[in-house]
Design a protein around this motif. Structure first.
Motif, PDB file in Angstrom:
ATOM      1  N   LEU A  14      50.880  14.593  41.762  1.00  0.00           N
ATOM      2  CA  LEU A  14      51.886  15.200  42.636  1.00  0.00           C
ATOM      3  C   LEU A  14      51.389  16.531  43.198  1.00  0.00           C
ATOM      4  CD1 LEU A  14      55.116  14.394  40.607  1.00  0.00           C
ATOM      5  CD2 LEU A  14      54.549  13.532  42.884  1.00  0.00           C
ATOM      6  N   GLU A  57      52.655   5.187  50.386  1.00  0.00           N
ATOM      7  CA  GLU A  57      52.878   6.139  49.303  1.00  0.00           C
ATOM      8  C   GLU A  57      53.466   7.443  49.829  1.00  0.00           C
ATOM      9  OE1 GLU A  57      49.145   6.661  47.373  1.00  0.00           O
ATOM     10  OE2 GLU A  57      49.261   4.783  46.239  1.00  0.00           O
ATOM     11  N   TYR A  59      59.178   8.074  37.410  1.00  0.00           N
ATOM     12  CA  TYR A  59      60.226   8.828  38.097  1.00  0.00           C
ATOM     13  C   TYR A  59      61.063   7.914  38.960  1.00  0.00           C
ATOM     14  CZ  TYR A  59      56.936   9.112  42.137  1.00  0.00           C
ATOM     15  OH  TYR A  59      56.060   8.837  43.160  1.00  0.00           O
ATOM     16  N   SER A  92      58.467  21.358  38.111  1.00  0.00           N
ATOM     17  CA  SER A  92      58.859  20.455  37.021  1.00  0.00           C
ATOM     18  C   SER A  92      59.462  21.272  35.894  1.00  0.00           C
ATOM     19  CB  SER A  92      57.657  19.655  36.509  1.00  0.00           C
ATOM     20  OG  SER A  92      56.721  20.499  35.866  1.00  0.00           O
ATOM     21  N   ARG A 139      56.867  14.284  55.595  1.00  0.00           N
ATOM     22  CA  ARG A 139      55.892  13.903  54.570  1.00  0.00           C
ATOM     23  C   ARG A 139      54.646  13.291  55.187  1.00  0.00           C
ATOM     24  NH1 ARG A 139      60.763  12.457  52.253  1.00  0.00           N
ATOM     25  NH2 ARG A 139      60.589  10.229  52.701  1.00  0.00           N
ATOM     26  N   HIS A 190      56.374   4.692  41.319  1.00  0.00           N
ATOM     27  CA  HIS A 190      55.775   5.091  40.047  1.00  0.00           C
ATOM     28  C   HIS A 190      56.797   4.873  38.938  1.00  0.00           C
ATOM     29  CE1 HIS A 190      53.637   7.440  37.010  1.00  0.00           C
ATOM     30  NE2 HIS A 190      52.606   7.523  37.822  1.00  0.00           N
ATOM     31  N   SER A 207      55.958  12.474  47.315  1.00  0.00           N
ATOM     32  CA  SER A 207      55.740  11.703  46.096  1.00  0.00           C
ATOM     33  C   SER A 207      54.350  11.071  46.137  1.00  0.00           C
ATOM     34  CB  SER A 207      56.806  10.609  45.972  1.00  0.00           C
ATOM     35  OG  SER A 207      56.525   9.545  46.870  1.00  0.00           O
ATOM     36  N   THR A 254      59.729  17.932  44.499  1.00  0.00           N
ATOM     37  CA  THR A 254      58.424  17.825  45.150  1.00  0.00           C
ATOM     38  C   THR A 254      58.583  17.528  46.633  1.00  0.00           C
ATOM     39  OG1 THR A 254      56.312  16.605  45.141  1.00  0.00           O
ATOM     40  CG2 THR A 254      58.265  15.379  44.460  1.00  0.00           C
ATOM     41  N   LEU A 308      62.074  16.106  47.558  1.00  0.00           N
ATOM     42  CA  LEU A 308      62.499  14.970  46.753  1.00  0.00           C
ATOM     43  C   LEU A 308      62.864  15.446  45.359  1.00  0.00           C
ATOM     44  CD1 LEU A 308      59.623  12.492  47.720  1.00  0.00           C
ATOM     45  CD2 LEU A 308      61.846  12.762  48.835  1.00  0.00           C
ATOM     46  N   VAL A 367      62.578   9.035  42.400  1.00  0.00           N
ATOM     47  CA  VAL A 367      62.798  10.111  43.359  1.00  0.00           C
ATOM     48  C   VAL A 367      63.700   9.672  44.502  1.00  0.00           C
ATOM     49  CG1 VAL A 367      60.665  11.343  42.848  1.00  0.00           C
ATOM     50  CG2 VAL A 367      60.665   9.555  44.598  1.00  0.00           C
ATOM     51  N   HIS A 421      63.692  14.092  41.260  1.00  0.00           N
ATOM     52  CA  HIS A 421      63.899  13.143  40.163  1.00  0.00           C
ATOM     53  C   HIS A 421      64.845  13.824  39.193  1.00  0.00           C
ATOM     54  CE1 HIS A 421      63.320  10.620  36.634  1.00  0.00           C
ATOM     55  NE2 HIS A 421      63.096  11.729  35.955  1.00  0.00           N
TER      56      HIS A 421
END
Length: 600
Positions: A30, A408, A184, A7, A503, A181, A177, A174, A160, A186, A162
């Protein structure tokens, strides 16, 4: 397999660390999601970039890098992020070709050293262009204060992004995710190039410059192409090209025999590179280090057979076969087709079916039936090997309980098809099931696969013409239509489902490897004349993926060579489980509209 997170926030000197407090919950979530991907070790590293003395800025940038580690290479425990002389690397990948790495070494460590020794960070594209393997990375170069990040050309690992917006003026990178949310937006990072963010220049006026970073990222990546996928050979077959009479070796033309032998060579090497150095999880004998996502189809069977050549014979190989309790399917099987019923009546029937319990539920779904047949062929062709056929049976209530978490994890994938495939991969990769007793055919014992590495047969349909749309293209435009469709398949591999699959599977602390998607094998198959790979003039189960079917016959997998294509979500019955799902198309967004999809 690892989880990586980065970040960048712009904070005013007046607010200081308090500026990050509103975002701490999201950042912690995250990091926790990425930690699940690498249960062996996790660590963070923070860099605060102060503005130049000549700058009038009253803000600075805070760079936070986090990584988790699933140790699958080398003999020494590794803790990420890798750090030296201010340089930082978060690495999620495997180097199979292009660097001479000893089995005792960690490829992330070697790659980080190579990056630090480059004369200039602009040489990073050429360094990565020489290696083959799935990866995603974030690299901070301290001297230039530049941030580099990318995914491999096929997008085999998730990353991913953002991008900064006026509402959310920060950058997030990231591996996974936390679903939908408000803080962000993404998306999958493009595989078009290696992206670079000049933080030193940006930090001179972060309040303005950071909001422009999104545009900068969009432009900069396209100028740093680091690898080009091969193009499908465009030479058209002659009009009088003979149609193969049979896939038996002695009846194949010489050019097809040569192509088949080359396919076996490249595929065998690809499997070997992906299984030879898997570290042992324990000193206990009889522990499987390798598993195969196994439907009994030709792709997974060929992968399992070739893995057998490179795994010591005294080690078992786990074959993970998943089956779902699907109330809709059970209802049809027991009471006939309910398609003519009203929606309300269907929901009532399905609710009753779901509440009847699972004690009499049959998990003999299509993939279970073919899997049981095919494991017997493997046992005949590979004597002395223990094949653990792991029956992963998923109760309806268990799948419902897992659905929110799977949604998710697979995000930003959000379609009905995404969910049905993600559910199958999630439960299969957990490897929790049962094995049939060798003494009593009707007896079972509980089993949980200890294997952290899984092989997946994905990619063969795209490269060898295994989908029905290839046959359709031939009917409409002949061989030119097939060539164009194969090129389209290759072009969209990086943007399809590999990130989603990564993922989902990695959320269980497991890693999937794709032997058919080695760049070396992709290049070989792309340059082959189209008529050596498939022949739509032949019947289904023969002409589709014809070259692979011939190769399977050569190594003795006769039953596998005749299996027809079946999508995972239908073979496992993970698709259309809820009341009303029978009318829902796979390209519908969960709870909403339609998007453009291609068949998985």
């Amino acid at each position: 397999m690892c989880g990586i997170f980065c970040s960048i926030f712009c904070i005013s000197n007046q607010e200081g660390r308090n500026a990050l407090k509103p975002h701490e919950s999201l950042i912690n979530r995250l990091k926790a999601a990425n930690a699940a991907r690498g249960p062996d070790a996790q660590n963070s590293y923070e860099v605060v970039l102060d503005p130049d003395a000549s700058s009038s800025g009253s803000s600075n940038l805070v760079l936070d890098m986090f990584a988790s580690e699933l140790r699958l290479r080398g003999q020494v425990p590794i803790v990420q992020p890798h750090q030296a002389d201010g340089n930082i690397l978060c690495w999620n990948g495997e180097v199979f070709e292009g660097m001479d790495i000893h089995s005792r070494e960690n490829d992330g460590v070697r790659l980080f050293k190579a990056m630090c020794l480059l004369e200039a960070p602009s040489d990073i594209p050429s360094l990565l262009g020489r290696i083959e393997g799935p990866y995603a990375f974030v690299f901070y170069h301290a001297t230039s204060q530049s941030l580099y990040f990318a995914r491999d050309p096929l997008g085999r690992r998730s990353l991913l992004i953002h991008r900064p917006t006026k509402k959310h003026p920060y950058l997030l990178l990231t591996s996974v995710s936390v679903g939908v949310h408000s803080a962000y937006e993404v998306e999958e990072l493009s595989t078009d190039g290696i992206f670079c963010l000049d933080l030193a220049n940006l930090n001179k006026s972060p309040e303005v410059g950071f909001l422009l970073a999104s545009i900068y990222l969009e432009l900069n990546g396209l100028h740093n192409l680091y690898a080009q996928l091969s193009k499908v050979k465009t030479t058209l077959p002659t009009e009088d090209i003979p149609q193969p009479v049979s896939l038996e070796l002695e009846r194949l033309p010489d050019n097809m025999v040569e192509a088949m032998d080359q396919l076996l060579f490249h595929l065998d090497r690809s499997v070997m590179l992906r299984v030879r150095d898997i570290p042992r999880g324990s000193d206990l004998p009889g522990q499987a280090r390798l598993a195969v996502l196994f439907s009994g189809g030709i792709d997974s069977t060929m992968i399992a057979f070739l893995a057998h050549r490179h795994i010591p014979l005294d080690e078992p190989i786990d074959l993970l076969n998943v089956a779902f309790e699907n109330p809709r399917k059970i209802q049809v099987q027991t009471e006939g087709n309910i398609g003519a019923m009203s929606k309300k009546k269907k929901q009532q029937r399905l609710k009753i079916s779901a509440n009847k319990g699972t004690e009499n539920t049959s998990y003999m779904v299509p993939d279970r039936l073919t899997g049981l047949k095919e494991v017997e062929e493997l046992r005949r062709v590979c004597p002395g090997r223990t094949w653990n056929f792991v029956e992963v049976n998923v109760r309806y209530e268990e799948s419902r309980a897992a659905r929110t978490g799977v949604e998710e994890t697979m995000f930003p994938g959000r379609t009905v098809m995404d969910l049905s495939l993600a559910m199958a991969l999630y439960f299969a990769s957990r490897g929790v099931g049962q094995i049939r007793s060798e003494v009593d055919p009707d007896g079972f014992r509980p089993y949980e696969s200890p294997a952290r590495v899984m092989l997946n047969g994905l990619g063969s349909d795209e490269l060898l013409g295994g989908y029905g749309r290839h046959r359709t293209a031939f009917g409409v435009r002949g061989w030119q239509g097939v060539i164009d469709e194969l090129q389209l398949e290759l072009d969209r591999i990086p943007t399809r489902n590999l990130g989603r699959d990564d993922r989902v599977i990695s959320s269980n602390g497991k890693e999937t490897r794709h032997p058919f998607l080695s760049l070396s094998l992709v290049a070989f198959l792309a340059q082959l004349p189209v008529h050596l790979k498939l022949d739509p003039r032949l019947e289904i189960g023969t002409g589709d993926k014809m070259l692979l079917r011939a190769a399977a016959r050569k190594v003795g997998l006769l039953e596998a060579s005749e299996r027809k294509k079946r999508a995972m979500q239908f073979g496992s019955h993970s698709a259309r489980m809820e009341a009303g799902d029978g009318e829902r198309r796979g390209d519908l967004l969960i709870g909403g509209r339609t998007v453009t999809l291609v068949e998985d």
